[in-house]
Design an enzyme around this catalytic site. Structure first.
Site, PDB file in Angstrom:
ATOM      1  N   LEU A   1      11.366 -20.381  -2.907  1.00  0.00           N
ATOM      2  CA  LEU A   1      10.350 -19.509  -2.310  1.00  0.00           C
ATOM      3  C   LEU A   1       9.081 -19.589  -3.145  1.00  0.00           C
ATOM      4  O   LEU A   1       9.139 -19.597  -4.374  1.00  0.00           O
ATOM      5  CB  LEU A   1      10.882 -18.071  -2.277  1.00  0.00           C
ATOM      6  CG  LEU A   1      10.001 -16.988  -1.654  1.00  0.00           C
ATOM      7  CD1 LEU A   1      10.857 -15.947  -0.927  1.00  0.00           C
ATOM      8  CD2 LEU A   1       9.113 -16.279  -2.668  1.00  0.00           C
TER       9      LEU A   1
ATOM     10  N   ASP B   1       0.828  -1.213   0.000  1.00  0.00           N
ATOM     11  CA  ASP B   1       0.000   0.000   0.000  1.00  0.00           C
ATOM     12  C   ASP B   1       0.864   1.266   0.000  1.00  0.00           C
ATOM     13  O   ASP B   1       1.978   1.263   0.515  1.00  0.00           O
ATOM     14  CB  ASP B   1      -0.889  -0.030   1.256  1.00  0.00           C
ATOM     15  CG  ASP B   1      -2.001   1.000   1.173  1.00  0.00           C
ATOM     16  OD1 ASP B   1      -2.280   1.512   0.065  1.00  0.00           O
ATOM     17  OD2 ASP B   1      -2.586   1.302   2.219  1.00  0.00           O
TER      18      ASP B   1
ATOM     19  N   HIS C   1       2.707   2.749  -8.833  1.00  0.00           N
ATOM     20  CA  HIS C   1       2.527   1.302  -9.023  1.00  0.00           C
ATOM     21  C   HIS C   1       3.763   0.699  -9.693  1.00  0.00           C
ATOM     22  O   HIS C   1       4.221  -0.381  -9.347  1.00  0.00           O
ATOM     23  CB  HIS C   1       1.276   1.016  -9.863  1.00  0.00           C
ATOM     24  CG  HIS C   1       0.007   1.490  -9.203  1.00  0.00           C
ATOM     25  ND1 HIS C   1      -0.265   1.257  -7.888  1.00  0.00           N
ATOM     26  CD2 HIS C   1      -1.064   2.178  -9.678  1.00  0.00           C
ATOM     27  CE1 HIS C   1      -1.444   1.783  -7.567  1.00  0.00           C
ATOM     28  NE2 HIS C   1      -1.941   2.355  -8.643  1.00  0.00           N
TER      29      HIS C   1
HETATM   30  C1  FPP Z   1      -2.156   0.136  -3.205  1.00  0.00           C
HETATM   31  O1  FPP Z   1      -1.595   1.421  -3.261  1.00  0.00           O
HETATM   32  C2  FPP Z   1      -1.588  -0.660  -4.236  1.00  0.00           C
HETATM   33  C3  FPP Z   1      -2.306  -1.248  -5.234  1.00  0.00           C
HETATM   34  C4  FPP Z   1      -3.760  -1.157  -5.381  1.00  0.00           C
HETATM   35  C5  FPP Z   1      -1.621  -2.020  -6.260  1.00  0.00           C
HETATM   36  C6  FPP Z   1      -0.411  -2.762  -5.804  1.00  0.00           C
HETATM   37  C7  FPP Z   1       0.354  -3.109  -6.993  1.00  0.00           C
HETATM   38  C8  FPP Z   1       1.671  -3.090  -7.101  1.00  0.00           C
HETATM   39  C9  FPP Z   1       2.617  -2.846  -5.988  1.00  0.00           C
HETATM   40  C10 FPP Z   1       2.316  -3.348  -8.363  1.00  0.00           C
HETATM   41  C11 FPP Z   1       1.635  -4.394  -9.111  1.00  0.00           C
HETATM   42  C12 FPP Z   1       2.066  -5.717  -8.735  1.00  0.00           C
HETATM   43  C13 FPP Z   1       2.152  -6.666  -9.663  1.00  0.00           C
HETATM   44  C14 FPP Z   1       2.603  -8.012  -9.314  1.00  0.00           C
HETATM   45  C15 FPP Z   1       1.826  -6.350 -11.042  1.00  0.00           C
HETATM   46  P1  FPP Z   1      -2.576   2.639  -3.445  1.00  0.00           P
HETATM   47  O2  FPP Z   1      -2.670   2.952  -4.886  1.00  0.00           O
HETATM   48  O3  FPP Z   1      -3.873   2.327  -2.774  1.00  0.00           O
HETATM   49  O4  FPP Z   1      -1.821   3.762  -2.685  1.00  0.00           O
HETATM   50  P2  FPP Z   1      -2.494   4.958  -1.888  1.00  0.00           P
HETATM   51  O5  FPP Z   1      -3.242   4.342  -0.741  1.00  0.00           O
HETATM   52  O6  FPP Z   1      -1.318   5.768  -1.465  1.00  0.00           O
HETATM   53  O7  FPP Z   1      -3.389   5.673  -2.856  1.00  0.00           O
END
Ligand code: FPP
Length: 264
Positions: A152, A41, A58
């Protein structure tokens, strides 16, 4: 007596070193968690802080995932489960959803060789039925081509929601009862656990939640019953080897009782 004024006393070292070597020296290789769950997150906030589009966060999150997997392999952690896309994330703007789906496909193709060379086996967990065909094909290829990895297991949770997972498990069990393959009395906690996406895997020992939110956000609701929670304000794209080691050292300071009493 626990210190009521400071419920965290004794649960984290007074001060965690910020140096990789010092942290490694503190880590006891015999009591590492077998299974670590990660809520990735803070990507959006990271990007906004830098004046970048959320999607840049992301993309940077992929680097963090790579770093975390690499350290997990080096340390001998058996299972990492990373929350990449939730059943609720479809509510985001379509451009962001498309970006995340495409990023997964790109990740799958770009990372296969590295994951294979590291001995990582990937399993994609979540509701596959709603995934775009390109994402489904990438997931299947990633699983197929890393199937021989033994170091892993990386569970990537894509279109994952714990309530959905439990609902699907209940449906599958109900079908078996209806077909006369299972009696209601024979259903126990193991029956339910085996019907979850995590199947026979051990429950996570440690959940790491970056970006400071104090909730589990529909991740592994069944599996987290006795998992140790570690929340850090560090945003996921900034989460590095030192942050991971700090979480592991903090975990090793926890006293796990699984609902029982402490005997000593
Ligand atoms: C939450 O941060 C994150 C996500 C919804 C996506 C997580 C994805 C990745 C780390 C990369 C993708 C992974 C793969 C394997 C393709 P947020 O956008 O909610 O952050 P915020 O709370 O600061 O808005």
């Amino acid at each position: 007596m626990p210190n009521v004024a400071n419920p965290l006393e004794g649960k984290v070292p007074v001060k965690l070193p910020g140096d990789e070597k010092e942290l490694l020296a503190l880590l006891d290789p015999r009591t590492l968690p077998r299974h670590v769950a990660l809520i990735m997150d803070g990507n959006g906030r990271w990007a906004v802080q830098k004046g970048l589009p959320r999607t840049a966060g992301h993309r940077a999150g992929i680097e963090s995932l790579r770093r975390t997997v690499t350290l997990g392999v080096e340390l001998g952690i058996a299972i990492l489960s990373a929350y990449a896309f939730s059943t609720e994330n479809w509510r985001r703007p379509p451009e962001e959803v498309d970006f995340l789906m495409n990023l997964f496909v790109e990740y799958a193709f770009r990372e296969i060789e590295k994951l294979r060379s590291q001995g990582v086996r990937v399993k994609v967990i979540g509701c596959r039925a709603e995934l775009p065909p390109t994402v489904l094909a990438a997931a299947e290829r990633l699983e197929r081509e890393t199937a021989s990895g033994t170091k892993l297991l990386l569970n990537l949770a894509v279109n994952y929601g714990a309530r959905r997972e439990i609902t699907e498990a209940v449906r599958a069990i109900a079908r078996k009862v209806q077909a006369g393959e299972l009696s209601p009395e024979a259903i126990d906690e193991n029956t339910i656990a085996r019907h979850l996406y995590t199947g026979d895997l051990p429950d996570p020992d440690l959940l790491i939640r970056p970006a400071g939110e104090l909730r589990v956000s529909n991740f592994f609701l069944w599996q987290l019953a006795y998992t140790e929670l570690y929340v850090t304000p560090v945003l996921w794209p900034d989460f590095d080897r030192v942050d991971f080691l700090q979480a592991l050292v903090a975990y090793q300071h926890r006293e796990r009782r699984f609902g029982g009493l402490k005997f000593d």
